[in-house]
Scaffold this motif. Sequence first.
Motif, PDB file in Angstrom:
ATOM      1  N   GLY A 143       0.813  -1.205   0.000  1.00 45.55           N
ATOM      2  CA  GLY A 143       0.000   0.000   0.000  1.00 45.55           C
ATOM      3  C   GLY A 143       0.845   1.252   0.000  1.00 45.55           C
ATOM      4  O   GLY A 143       1.838   1.359  -0.718  1.00 45.55           O
ATOM      5  N   ASN A 144       0.495   2.221   0.836  1.00 45.35           N
ATOM      6  CA  ASN A 144       1.142   3.529   0.810  1.00 45.35           C
ATOM      7  C   ASN A 144       2.413   3.608   1.651  1.00 45.35           C
ATOM      8  O   ASN A 144       3.079   4.628   1.672  1.00 45.35           O
ATOM      9  N   LEU A 145       2.735   2.551   2.376  1.00 48.51           N
ATOM     10  CA  LEU A 145       3.874   2.598   3.278  1.00 48.51           C
ATOM     11  C   LEU A 145       5.194   2.593   2.519  1.00 48.51           C
ATOM     12  O   LEU A 145       5.391   1.799   1.602  1.00 48.51           O
ATOM     13  N   ASN A 146       6.099   3.481   2.887  1.00 50.92           N
ATOM     14  CA  ASN A 146       7.446   3.498   2.333  1.00 50.92           C
ATOM     15  C   ASN A 146       8.184   2.264   2.847  1.00 50.92           C
ATOM     16  O   ASN A 146       8.387   2.115   4.050  1.00 50.92           O
ATOM     17  N   SER A 147       8.577   1.369   1.954  1.00 50.56           N
ATOM     18  CA  SER A 147       9.123   0.081   2.399  1.00 50.56           C
ATOM     19  C   SER A 147      10.101  -0.472   1.378  1.00 50.56           C
ATOM     20  O   SER A 147      10.017  -0.183   0.187  1.00 50.56           O
ATOM     21  N   GLU A 148      11.029  -1.301   1.862  1.00 46.22           N
ATOM     22  CA  GLU A 148      11.957  -1.960   0.945  1.00 46.22           C
ATOM     23  C   GLU A 148      12.546  -3.212   1.594  1.00 46.22           C
ATOM     24  O   GLU A 148      12.231  -3.569   2.727  1.00 46.22           O
ATOM     25  N   ASP A 149      13.394  -3.893   0.824  1.00 47.73           N
ATOM     26  CA  ASP A 149      14.145  -5.066   1.299  1.00 47.73           C
ATOM     27  C   ASP A 149      13.253  -6.195   1.808  1.00 47.73           C
ATOM     28  O   ASP A 149      13.449  -6.711   2.919  1.00 47.73           O
ATOM     29  N   PRO A 150      12.263  -6.637   1.045  1.00 45.43           N
ATOM     30  CA  PRO A 150      11.385  -7.693   1.566  1.00 45.43           C
ATOM     31  C   PRO A 150      12.050  -9.061   1.571  1.00 45.43           C
ATOM     32  O   PRO A 150      12.981  -9.325   0.808  1.00 45.43           O
ATOM     33  N   PHE A 151      11.575  -9.920   2.451  1.00 43.52           N
ATOM     34  CA  PHE A 151      11.835 -11.358   2.376  1.00 43.52           C
ATOM     35  C   PHE A 151      10.479 -12.043   2.483  1.00 43.52           C
ATOM     36  O   PHE A 151       9.672 -11.703   3.349  1.00 43.52           O
ATOM     37  N   VAL A 152      10.208 -13.001   1.603  1.00 41.80           N
ATOM     38  CA  VAL A 152       8.890 -13.633   1.567  1.00 41.80           C
ATOM     39  C   VAL A 152       9.033 -15.145   1.600  1.00 41.80           C
ATOM     40  O   VAL A 152       9.979 -15.708   1.051  1.00 41.80           O
ATOM     41  N   TRP A 153       8.090 -15.832   2.262  1.00 42.88           N
ATOM     42  CA  TRP A 153       8.070 -17.291   2.264  1.00 42.88           C
ATOM     43  C   TRP A 153       6.657 -17.787   2.526  1.00 42.88           C
ATOM     44  O   TRP A 153       5.806 -17.046   3.015  1.00 42.88           O
ATOM     45  N   TYR A 154       6.425 -19.056   2.163  1.00 41.20           N
ATOM     46  CA  TYR A 154       5.147 -19.694   2.457  1.00 41.20           C
ATOM     47  C   TYR A 154       5.328 -20.587   3.672  1.00 41.20           C
ATOM     48  O   TYR A 154       6.192 -21.466   3.690  1.00 41.20           O
ATOM     49  N   ASP A 155       4.534 -20.337   4.704  1.00 40.80           N
ATOM     50  CA  ASP A 155       4.598 -21.091   5.947  1.00 40.80           C
ATOM     51  C   ASP A 155       3.652 -22.294   5.844  1.00 40.80           C
ATOM     52  O   ASP A 155       2.431 -22.146   5.908  1.00 40.80           O
ATOM     53  N   GLN A 156       4.235 -23.482   5.673  1.00 43.28           N
ATOM     54  CA  GLN A 156       3.431 -24.699   5.493  1.00 43.28           C
ATOM     55  C   GLN A 156       2.583 -25.005   6.722  1.00 43.28           C
ATOM     56  O   GLN A 156       1.435 -25.437   6.614  1.00 43.28           O
TER      57      GLN A 156
END
Length: 361
Positions: free
Chosen positions: A260-273
């Motif tokens: 959304g509108n939040l200033n953000s960077e450097d994500p890490f993403v994963w699927y939690d089984q």
Amino acid sequence: MKNLKILTFILLSLLTSSLALAEQKSVFNHKQTDTLDLKSKIQKVTDDNIFRDANACNWGSSIIKGEDGKYHIFYAQMLDEFSFSSWLTDGVISHAVSDSPAGPYKHKEVVLKGRGLGHWDAYTAHNPRIKFYDGKYYLYYISTNTGDRVLSKDQMNQARHGKLGDEFRNLVRENQRIGVAVSDSINGPWKRFDKPLIEPSLPIVNITCNPAITKRPDGGYLMFVRGDKPNQKKLVRSQAVALADSPTGPWKILPKPAVGNLNSEDPFVWYDQKRMRYYAVYHAFGYMAMITSEDGINWKKAKHYKVTKLSYDRHDGKAVDAARMERPFIFIEDGVPKVLSVAILERSGRSYSLFIPLEDM
């Protein structure tokens, strides 16, 4: 016959009600799976959890367990001869090894750097993420170029040390793109490609950088892509979601932003089984935060949204406040988050990679 019809109607009604109830219960239970609380699992660190280099600024890391049973990181470095700000022009990606995911790590080799004029990744190699899919290692990274322009020494210095908005710094910034190098072994050799993986499209503009990739439970792959938010008077960083059937693409950016509108960077993403949902951790400029999604497309703040402020605690009782704390990465082993890795910039201008142990969940 009439009684049979009535009985059949009653049984069908009961079955329908039972199925509806079961579905409601399933949805309710699924909603309740957002139980991950990383903040409560953060442990104190020792010197073994800090990875410095005498001749370079280390910046972030991506951890993977190799076929040799050891833990390998791929991390960004800015050599002292160019300074910390040279990440956009002279960065390299290095490889280090440890017997533990939280360190200590020992530098092994430089694996990627800019390939020079004529390549899309002419100048830098930065912000790596290492993944292993179907027998191959995928090393995602970002790089840039100056298009058809050949910069003089003075122009290159402005690109290297300039500020946002300076002509040549802006040139290399806006040519940032995401690429991938592929290998059959954690030790290479690494095959690169002639073109970047993905170009900017709404909801992000100007650049694609800082990739974060995970495999989807229903097949295919999901990538967080950082770009600029459109139509802004000042820089606002934004996160898009892209999908592909292969780790090398083609990738398609979805129209809905993830944060959304939040200033953000450097994500890490994963699927939690275990929890049957996606999580992503990112740098929110002042703290690390976590969002969650059931489908990878529609995201919201996680129940335990704030993960950590920009500081950490040592075993000797000292609290360390960082000038900058970025590039969060969660190392997950057997479905359990084990280490939170971040990049630390000291007020002295030096930087290092930090590996914060997480209590077993």
